[in-house]
Design a protein around this motif. Structure first.
Motif, mmCIF file in Angstrom:
data_model
loop_
_atom_site.group_PDB
_atom_site.id
_atom_site.type_symbol
_atom_site.label_atom_id
_atom_site.label_comp_id
_atom_site.label_asym_id
_atom_site.label_seq_id
_atom_site.Cartn_x
_atom_site.Cartn_y
_atom_site.Cartn_z
ATOM 1 N N SER A 194 0.705 -1.287 0.072
ATOM 2 C CA SER A 194 0.034 0.015 -0.071
ATOM 3 C C SER A 194 0.754 1.267 0.040
ATOM 4 O O SER A 194 0.752 2.396 -0.723
ATOM 5 C CB SER A 194 -1.023 -0.071 1.348
ATOM 6 N N VAL A 195 1.909 1.188 0.834
ATOM 7 C CA VAL A 195 2.849 2.408 0.752
ATOM 8 C C VAL A 195 3.521 2.567 -0.509
ATOM 9 O O VAL A 195 3.713 3.718 -1.306
ATOM 10 C CB VAL A 195 3.882 2.176 1.930
ATOM 11 N N PHE A 196 4.059 1.480 -1.015
ATOM 12 C CA PHE A 196 4.938 1.442 -2.349
ATOM 13 C C PHE A 196 3.947 1.990 -3.516
ATOM 14 O O PHE A 196 4.222 2.993 -4.303
ATOM 15 C CB PHE A 196 5.331 0.001 -2.732
ATOM 16 N N ALA A 197 2.553 1.380 -3.423
ATOM 17 C CA ALA A 197 1.689 1.804 -4.547
ATOM 18 C C ALA A 197 1.653 3.514 -4.386
ATOM 19 O O ALA A 197 1.153 4.133 -5.221
ATOM 20 C CB ALA A 197 0.548 1.022 -4.595
ATOM 21 N N GLY A 198 1.336 3.831 -3.147
ATOM 22 C CA GLY A 198 0.797 5.267 -2.670
ATOM 23 C C GLY A 198 1.890 6.017 -3.295
ATOM 24 O O GLY A 198 1.648 7.166 -3.796
ATOM 25 N N ILE A 199 3.303 5.666 -3.175
ATOM 26 C CA ILE A 199 4.386 6.674 -3.676
ATOM 27 C C ILE A 199 4.346 6.653 -5.007
ATOM 28 O O ILE A 199 4.393 7.841 -5.851
ATOM 29 C CB ILE A 199 5.683 5.982 -2.982
ATOM 30 N N GLY A 200 3.959 5.512 -5.631
ATOM 31 C CA GLY A 200 3.679 5.749 -7.117
ATOM 32 C C GLY A 200 2.738 6.440 -7.673
ATOM 33 O O GLY A 200 3.017 7.185 -8.317
ATOM 34 N N PHE A 201 1.532 6.050 -7.259
ATOM 35 C CA PHE A 201 0.174 6.795 -7.902
ATOM 36 C C PHE A 201 0.212 8.110 -7.125
ATOM 37 O O PHE A 201 -0.357 9.139 -7.808
ATOM 38 C CB PHE A 201 -1.028 6.279 -7.642
ATOM 39 N N GLY A 202 0.840 8.354 -6.018
ATOM 40 C CA GLY A 202 0.886 9.863 -5.530
ATOM 41 C C GLY A 202 1.628 10.915 -6.411
ATOM 42 O O GLY A 202 1.465 11.948 -6.233
ATOM 43 N N ASN A 203 2.615 10.390 -7.216
ATOM 44 C CA ASN A 203 3.237 11.292 -8.087
ATOM 45 C C ASN A 203 2.997 11.131 -9.516
ATOM 46 O O ASN A 203 2.943 12.034 -10.373
ATOM 47 C CB ASN A 203 4.729 10.986 -7.871
ATOM 48 N N ALA A 204 2.407 9.843 -10.005
ATOM 49 C CA ALA A 204 1.982 9.570 -11.350
ATOM 50 C C ALA A 204 0.587 9.920 -11.629
ATOM 51 O O ALA A 204 0.127 10.387 -12.753
ATOM 52 C CB ALA A 204 2.433 8.171 -11.851
ATOM 53 N N GLY A 205 -0.123 9.472 -10.737
ATOM 54 C CA GLY A 205 -1.780 9.805 -10.786
ATOM 55 C C GLY A 205 -2.413 8.224 -11.172
ATOM 56 O O GLY A 205 -1.572 7.248 -11.466
ATOM 57 N N VAL A 206 -3.711 8.344 -11.006
ATOM 58 C CA VAL A 206 -4.562 7.250 -11.553
ATOM 59 C C VAL A 206 -5.190 7.751 -12.838
ATOM 60 O O VAL A 206 -5.218 8.840 -13.327
ATOM 61 C CB VAL A 206 -5.435 6.912 -10.557
ATOM 62 N N HIS A 207 -6.121 6.684 -13.534
ATOM 63 C CA HIS A 207 -6.757 7.391 -14.503
ATOM 64 C C HIS A 207 -8.355 6.739 -14.474
ATOM 65 O O HIS A 207 -9.045 7.153 -13.488
ATOM 66 C CB HIS A 207 -6.099 7.113 -15.888
ATOM 67 N N LEU A 208 -8.658 6.060 -15.232
ATOM 68 C CA LEU A 208 -10.237 5.509 -15.693
ATOM 69 C C LEU A 208 -10.725 4.944 -14.359
ATOM 70 O O LEU A 208 -11.818 5.085 -14.179
ATOM 71 C CB LEU A 208 -10.414 5.126 -16.943
ATOM 72 N N CYS A 209 -10.075 4.032 -13.903
ATOM 73 C CA CYS A 209 -10.769 3.143 -12.998
ATOM 74 C C CYS A 209 -11.237 4.048 -11.782
ATOM 75 O O CYS A 209 -12.454 3.935 -11.237
ATOM 76 C CB CYS A 209 -9.821 1.950 -12.454
ATOM 77 N N HIS A 210 -10.361 4.888 -11.313
ATOM 78 C CA HIS A 210 -10.564 5.598 -10.293
ATOM 79 C C HIS A 210 -11.499 7.059 -10.671
ATOM 80 O O HIS A 210 -12.427 7.066 -9.830
ATOM 81 C CB HIS A 210 -9.269 6.471 -9.656
ATOM 82 N N GLY A 211 -11.429 7.401 -11.763
ATOM 83 C CA GLY A 211 -12.449 8.445 -12.409
ATOM 84 C C GLY A 211 -13.794 7.865 -12.358
ATOM 85 O O GLY A 211 -14.996 8.440 -12.115
ATOM 86 N N MET A 212 -14.146 6.531 -12.754
ATOM 87 C CA MET A 212 -15.301 6.179 -13.136
ATOM 88 C C MET A 212 -15.900 5.330 -11.622
ATOM 89 O O MET A 212 -16.929 5.286 -11.353
ATOM 90 C CB MET A 212 -15.180 4.770 -14.050
ATOM 91 N N SER A 213 -15.074 5.248 -10.586
ATOM 92 C CA SER A 213 -15.367 4.909 -9.275
ATOM 93 C C SER A 213 -16.063 5.609 -8.444
ATOM 94 O O SER A 213 -16.926 5.480 -7.635
ATOM 95 C CB SER A 213 -14.077 4.389 -8.531
ATOM 96 N N TYR A 214 -15.820 7.119 -8.719
ATOM 97 C CA TYR A 214 -16.241 7.898 -7.964
ATOM 98 C C TYR A 214 -18.033 8.026 -8.096
ATOM 99 O O TYR A 214 -18.690 8.267 -7.054
ATOM 100 C CB TYR A 214 -15.733 9.494 -8.141
ATOM 101 N N PRO A 215 -18.481 8.070 -9.247
ATOM 102 C CA PRO A 215 -20.060 8.239 -9.157
ATOM 103 C C PRO A 215 -20.370 6.696 -8.742
ATOM 104 O O PRO A 215 -21.676 6.504 -8.535
ATOM 105 C CB PRO A 215 -20.147 8.409 -10.585
ATOM 106 N N ILE A 216 -19.872 5.624 -8.876
ATOM 107 C CA ILE A 216 -20.131 4.275 -8.639
ATOM 108 C C ILE A 216 -20.536 4.438 -7.090
ATOM 109 O O ILE A 216 -21.307 3.879 -6.479
ATOM 110 C CB ILE A 216 -19.494 3.320 -8.857
ATOM 111 N N ALA A 217 -19.550 4.883 -6.229
ATOM 112 C CA ALA A 217 -19.783 4.960 -4.820
ATOM 113 C C ALA A 217 -20.835 6.425 -4.416
ATOM 114 O O ALA A 217 -21.544 5.950 -3.508
ATOM 115 C CB ALA A 217 -18.323 5.540 -4.149
ATOM 116 N N GLY A 218 -20.706 7.221 -5.379
ATOM 117 C CA GLY A 218 -21.727 8.472 -4.913
ATOM 118 C C GLY A 218 -22.987 8.234 -5.291
ATOM 119 O O GLY A 218 -23.877 8.818 -4.756
#
Length: 466
Positions: A313-337
């Motif tokens: 979790s820490v390793f991935a956090g350092i990775g995406f915390g600087n590179a970012g995420v894309h469609l899976c996360h963008g589409m997840s927000y209305p799924i949860a909302g």
């Protein structure tokens, strides 16, 4: 050899870019960064930023000493009601008591926070003169504490001032925040490493957030003993977040293709696109997920597996915390909302909820099938790490193979069969698409451009997984 060729290619890109910056020019002068961005539309640099991390079994006992060393006079401890009576919170408070640290505890953080729950925590923080913040919990707690610290440190700010555009104003954070120490109790969000705070914006029924490096905790205390208290489904859904953080950051648009080129480094976003350093963290996290996640979910007492996922979790956090995420996360927000009646198993919560990791991973097979054509080598490498035999796979089939590998992985971990299992049907797709459109901060990092029609097809494909 492939790694050497990629580095050489990157160096040639940088050398050929018409930039007069100190990294590759002897003619640098005041205003050079601004000049460089007048002759190119995409960025030419990336930054690496992460919290300090301390890892070890039982390391939570040191937090009281840390606060004494920092000269803390009045500490705000934030957690949620589920955790308030469990050993992780007790360990923190015992350490504070033993070291005679003054504190007040706020235990009303909402799991999957909303704009209103953020505001309640902010109101608590603003009423007291706290000089240090401590978050004990999963991503919901850490993100809420980040927001409370931010707005307590900016008492005149309106809530939407720092919220990501286009929902908020997306203003840069220029004032100093108080120190924040994060003690993560789940192995998923990596929020202890990042400058991101995510919440449900209830007026639009979609998630958004605040993203700025100033939000980063000064220290993440990663104590693997805390993960032993996660129920099976919490461990699974947290792990899916790690999985998608790694996959999305590794396949994100390269930083040299991201636009615009910022005229001032203050304006360079936290999510910058894939880059050679974040790639290392993402791939390492993915290898750990492949080796340990199923064990960590199936056996809560498997200390090796759960400790390894905590580090992933820490390793991935350092990775995406600087590179970012894309469609899976963008589409997840209305799924949860837009959740209706779905209540995730083993979550002791009195309201409908789609856990973040679950909302992210359900679209992953469709998303990576869609993006596979843009960086097929990376999709094939990810599939291979997750156990697929890619020796005779054609580049054109990279997306399909990764999608099939993910479906098998999810099936083994007994994941709900797509969005339909969460109560959604095709009539909900227009609302899900509408909720994805404002998530440009992440969706623009997709390696493949997409339209509303593409999003419609991706949600449709995600209604059933198996």
């Amino acid at each position: 050899m492939a790694g050497r060729d990629r580095v050489a290619h990157l160096m040639r890109q940088l050398a050929s870019a018409a930039c007069r910056c100190p990294a590759h020019s002897h003619t640098y002068h005041q205003g050079a960064a601004q000049e460089s961005c007048t002759v190119r539309t995409t960025d030419y640099a990336f930054e690496m930023a992460s919290s300090n991390i301390r890892y070890g079994e039982g390391v939570t006992r040191e937090i009281g000493m840390d606060l004494v060393n920092m000269g803390a006079q009045k500490v705000c401890v934030m957690t949620d009601q589920n955790l308030s009576g469990l050993p992780p919170v007790r360990a923190v408070l015992d350490s504070l008591d033993q070291n005679r640290v003054r504190y007040l505890c706020y235990d009303s953080v909402r799991v999957e926070p909303t704009d209103n729950s953020f505001k309640e925590a902010i109101a608590f923080a603003r009423k007291e003169d706290f000089d240090v913040f401590v978050a004990v919990g999963g991503g919901s707690v850490i993100d809420t504490c980040k927001a409370a610290n931010l707005y307590a440190s900016h008492p005149e700010a309106d809530f939407l001032d720092f919220v990501n555009a286009p929902i908020g104003k997306g203003q840069p954070i220029t004032g100093a925040l108080k120190p924040l120490i994060a003690v993560p109790t789940t192995a998923g969000t990596g929020s202890e490493t990042t400058g991101v705070a995510i919440f449900d914006y209830e007026p639009l029924k979609a998630k958004t957030g605040i993203a700025n490096r100033a939000l980063r905790p000064v220290l993440g205390i990663v104590d693997p003993l805390h993960t032993l208290h996660m129920p099976t489904r919490v461990a699974a859904n947290s792990g899916f977040d790690v999985l998608c953080h790694a996959l999305e950051s590794y396949t994100a648009l390269p930083y040299t293709d991201r636009s615009p080129c910022p005229p001032n480094p203050l304006l360079r976003p936290a999510y910058q696109g894939s880059n050679p350093i974040s790639d290392v963290w993402a791939k390492h996290a993915l290898n750990i997920v492949a080796k340990y996640m199923k064990r960590a979910v199936r056996d809560p007492g498997d200390i090796e597996a759960r400790s390894s996922m905590h580090l992933a979790s820490v390793f991935a956090g350092i990775g995406f915390g600087n590179a970012g995420v894309h469609l899976c996360h963008g589409m997840s927000y209305p799924i949860a909302g837009n959740v209706k009646t779905y209540r995730a198993k083993e979550y002791n919560i009195d309201h409908p909820i789609v856990p973040h990791g679950l909302s992210v991973v359900l679209t992953a097979p469709a998303v990576f099938s869609f993006t596979g054509s843009m960086c097929p080598e990376r999709h094939l490498e990810a599939a291979q790490i997750l156990g697929a035999d890619t020796s005779n796979v054609k580049r054109a089939d990279a997306g399909r193979v990764l999608a099939e590998t993910l479906r098998s992985f999810l099936f083994d971990l007994q994941v709900d069969d797509g969005l339909s299992a969460l109560g959604y049907d095709t009539n909900d797709i227009p609302a899900l698409v509408k909720g994805t459109l404002p998530q440009e901060r992440v969706t623009k990092l997709s390696p493949r451009p997409h339209t509303e029609e593409d999003l419609t097809e991706l949600f449709t494909a995600s209604m059933k997984l198996y």
